[in-house]
Design an enzyme around this catalytic site. Structure first.
Site, PDB file in Angstrom:
ATOM      1  N   SER A   1       0.870  -1.183   0.000  1.00  0.00           N
ATOM      2  CA  SER A   1       0.000   0.000   0.000  1.00  0.00           C
ATOM      3  C   SER A   1       0.902   1.226   0.000  1.00  0.00           C
ATOM      4  O   SER A   1       2.095   1.115   0.315  1.00  0.00           O
ATOM      5  CB  SER A   1      -0.835  -0.030   1.288  1.00  0.00           C
ATOM      6  OG  SER A   1      -1.452   1.202   1.511  1.00  0.00           O
TER       7      SER A   1
ATOM      8  N   TYR B   1      -1.408  -0.972  10.641  1.00  0.00           N
ATOM      9  CA  TYR B   1      -1.589  -1.277   9.203  1.00  0.00           C
ATOM     10  C   TYR B   1      -0.321  -0.915   8.427  1.00  0.00           C
ATOM     11  O   TYR B   1       0.152  -1.706   7.597  1.00  0.00           O
ATOM     12  CB  TYR B   1      -2.799  -0.499   8.669  1.00  0.00           C
ATOM     13  CG  TYR B   1      -3.115  -0.758   7.209  1.00  0.00           C
ATOM     14  CD1 TYR B   1      -3.773  -1.916   6.807  1.00  0.00           C
ATOM     15  CD2 TYR B   1      -2.774   0.176   6.222  1.00  0.00           C
ATOM     16  CE1 TYR B   1      -4.075  -2.143   5.457  1.00  0.00           C
ATOM     17  CE2 TYR B   1      -3.066  -0.041   4.883  1.00  0.00           C
ATOM     18  CZ  TYR B   1      -3.717  -1.204   4.503  1.00  0.00           C
ATOM     19  OH  TYR B   1      -4.007  -1.425   3.163  1.00  0.00           O
TER      20      TYR B   1
HETATM   21  N1  LIG Z   1      -8.678  -0.054  -0.936  1.00  0.00           N
HETATM   22  C1  LIG Z   1      -7.608   0.670  -0.745  1.00  0.00           C
HETATM   23  O1  LIG Z   1      -7.665   1.901  -0.669  1.00  0.00           O
HETATM   24  C2  LIG Z   1      -6.252  -0.008  -0.638  1.00  0.00           C
HETATM   25  C3  LIG Z   1      -5.113   0.796  -0.732  1.00  0.00           C
HETATM   26  C4  LIG Z   1      -3.871   0.206  -0.613  1.00  0.00           C
HETATM   27  C5  LIG Z   1      -3.764  -1.161  -0.414  1.00  0.00           C
HETATM   28  N2  LIG Z   1      -4.878  -1.923  -0.325  1.00  0.00           N
HETATM   29  C6  LIG Z   1      -4.720  -3.363  -0.111  1.00  0.00           C
HETATM   30  O2  LIG Z   1      -5.239  -4.053  -1.216  1.00  0.00           O
HETATM   31  C7  LIG Z   1      -5.809  -5.304  -0.806  1.00  0.00           C
HETATM   32  C8  LIG Z   1      -7.237  -5.404  -1.296  1.00  0.00           C
HETATM   33  O3  LIG Z   1      -7.947  -4.302  -0.800  1.00  0.00           O
HETATM   34  P1  LIG Z   1      -9.467  -4.029  -1.189  1.00  0.00           P
HETATM   35  O4  LIG Z   1      -9.718  -2.603  -0.922  1.00  0.00           O
HETATM   36  O5  LIG Z   1      -9.757  -4.612  -2.495  1.00  0.00           O
HETATM   37  O6  LIG Z   1     -10.196  -4.885  -0.032  1.00  0.00           O
HETATM   38  P2  LIG Z   1     -11.738  -5.302   0.094  1.00  0.00           P
HETATM   39  O7  LIG Z   1     -12.100  -5.107   1.526  1.00  0.00           O
HETATM   40  O8  LIG Z   1     -12.581  -4.679  -0.943  1.00  0.00           O
HETATM   41  O9  LIG Z   1     -11.682  -6.875  -0.216  1.00  0.00           O
HETATM   42  C9  LIG Z   1     -10.902  -7.708   0.588  1.00  0.00           C
HETATM   43  C10 LIG Z   1     -11.324  -9.145   0.359  1.00  0.00           C
HETATM   44  O10 LIG Z   1     -10.486  -9.954   1.198  1.00  0.00           O
HETATM   45  C11 LIG Z   1     -11.325 -10.906   1.841  1.00  0.00           C
HETATM   46  N3  LIG Z   1     -10.740 -11.328   3.125  1.00  0.00           N
HETATM   47  C12 LIG Z   1     -10.642 -10.592   4.261  1.00  0.00           C
HETATM   48  N4  LIG Z   1     -10.121 -11.355   5.239  1.00  0.00           N
HETATM   49  C13 LIG Z   1      -9.875 -12.568   4.705  1.00  0.00           C
HETATM   50  C14 LIG Z   1      -9.351 -13.772   5.229  1.00  0.00           C
HETATM   51  N5  LIG Z   1      -9.001 -13.885   6.510  1.00  0.00           N
HETATM   52  N6  LIG Z   1      -9.198 -14.835   4.388  1.00  0.00           N
HETATM   53  C15 LIG Z   1      -9.578 -14.742   3.086  1.00  0.00           C
HETATM   54  N7  LIG Z   1     -10.107 -13.642   2.550  1.00  0.00           N
HETATM   55  C16 LIG Z   1     -10.250 -12.563   3.350  1.00  0.00           C
HETATM   56  C17 LIG Z   1     -12.654 -10.193   2.062  1.00  0.00           C
HETATM   57  O11 LIG Z   1     -13.720 -11.127   2.271  1.00  0.00           O
HETATM   58  C18 LIG Z   1     -12.779  -9.401   0.769  1.00  0.00           C
HETATM   59  O12 LIG Z   1     -13.433 -10.152  -0.228  1.00  0.00           O
HETATM   60  C19 LIG Z   1      -5.648  -5.345   0.701  1.00  0.00           C
HETATM   61  O13 LIG Z   1      -4.489  -6.068   1.033  1.00  0.00           O
HETATM   62  C20 LIG Z   1      -5.482  -3.887   1.091  1.00  0.00           C
HETATM   63  O14 LIG Z   1      -4.764  -3.737   2.285  1.00  0.00           O
HETATM   64  C21 LIG Z   1      -6.125  -1.372  -0.433  1.00  0.00           C
END
Ligand SMILES: NC(=O)c1ccc[n+]([C@@H]2O[C@H](COP(=O)([O-])OP(=O)(O)OC[C@H]3O[C@@H](n4cnc5c(N)ncnc54)[C@H](O)[C@@H]3O)[C@@H](O)[C@H]2O)c1
Length: 328
Positions: A202, A215
């Protein structure tokens, strides 16, 4: 080139051997060192020139059609979008998520669009489940070419308000699960000397951000272990062809980031998950070691490291961009 034995060298200096031979060995070692330095300098400048050329030319993308791509957290957000887009370019997508319903919906959407997908319920916190499921993948599908460690959670509030349970869970999902998954799939990749791991870090793995202390720790950890693993693989096999890609997204519009704050919304707007997924897939297929979304953020981070902290904080305060607590 074999180098003269050091102990013989010492012996000759101590008068136990032939003095002329010792002097010859010293000259030989100096010549070897000079050759090493010249070769290093040539390779160093060639690799810099190569990187500069790559900035101005389009990099080829590997073909993933017909190959298995495994994505964790495929039920929602970027994981779901990546699953849809990998399937659209012909990959056979394996969707893992703890949420059976949303994961099944992703598989259904892919199949409806004419793609190939398989869904498995997996809580990536459970190491034994990952090992068992990885065994099933091997039996049912064979070699998995691309593994995307995407599932993640982001509780967002001041450090003193983080409970032990949520902090441990965050490290379990965002970091430790990556290790269990890599340990499960890396041996097959090493055997064939091919394959890719993608890890979602991230911008919180590039910059320290308030309300995201644990985080940020998890996302800096992703950056650290991916860099270390890349070196480990390279030193183990100089011809290593297993690609590692670390992704640093800025704020993506998936709902994970509950209270984004911007002073200049046109400059720092939320990015659509579809665009983010496309950018991640492109980075993986190009074999990039690291890629931010937007792309220039990794360069900004490198430049920011050159600026004194006090000056950098002035810019941060002026931009006033970040995430507010999710407890309001
Ligand atoms: N959205 C943002 O702004 C952002 C920014 C930087 C990094 N990220 C990173 O990108 C990745 C995806 O983010 P996103 O926004 O698409 O997330 P999201 O919340 O939209 O989706 C996350 C998915 O992971 C699944 N999940 C959660 N815990 C789990 C577990 N224990 N086992 C299996 N599946 C599990 C959830 O059910 C969900 O379907 C994450 O690692 C997040 O930290 C997100």
């Amino acid at each position: 080139m074999s180098r003269p034995n050091q102990s013989n060298n010492n012996n000759s200096r101590n008068g136990n051997g032939n003095g002329a031979v010792g002097q010859n060995n010293d000259v030989y070692n100096i010549v070897l060192l000079i050759v090493d330095i010249v070769v290093l300098l040539i390779k160093f400048w060639l690799s810099i020139a190569e990187e500069i050329i790559k900035v101005f030319t389009s990099r080829p993308q590997s073909d993933v059609s017909g190959q298995f791509v495994l994505i964790t957290g495929a039920g929602h957000g970027m994981g779901k979008e990546m699953a849809l887009q990998y399937a659209a370019i012909g990959a056979k997508v394996i969707c893992w998520d703890v949420n059976e319903q949303t994961n099944a919906q992703t598989v259904k959407d892919i199949k409806q669009a004419g793609g190939t997908a398989y869904g498995y319920v997996c809580n990536v916190v459970k190491r034994e489940d990952i090992i068992e499921l990885a065994g099933r993948m091997r039996k049912e599908h064979g070699f998995i070419s691309v593994v995307v460690n995407n599932a993640g959670i982001m509780p967002c509030h001041p450090l003193l308000e983080h409970t032990e349970q949520e902090t441990r869970l965050m490290y379990d999902i965002n970091v430790l699960a990556h290790f269990w998954i890599i340990q499960a799939f890396l041996p097959d990749m090493i055997e064939r000397n091919e394959g890719s791991f993608v890890a979602l870090s991230s911008c919180a793995g590039l910059f320290g951000l308030p309300n995201l202390v644990p985080y940020c720790g998890t996302k800096f950890a992703v950056r650290g272990y991916m860099a270390a693993l890349a070196e480990e693989l390279r030193q183990k096999n100089p011809q290593n062809n297993i690609k590692l890609t670390t992704i640093y997204p800025y704020m993506i519009d998936t709902g994970l980031c509950k209270n984004p704050r911007y002073r200049f919304p046109n400059l720092f707007k939320l990015i659509a998950p579809q665009a983010a997924a496309a950018s991640i897939i492109e980075a993986q297929r190009q074999g990039l070691e690291e890629a931010s979304i937007p792309r220039h953020y990794v360069t900004v981070e490198k430049l920011a490291r050159l600026i004194p902290k006090k000056a950098l904080r002035l810019i941060n305060d002026f931009l006033d961009t970040g995430v507010d607590t999710d407890k309001i």
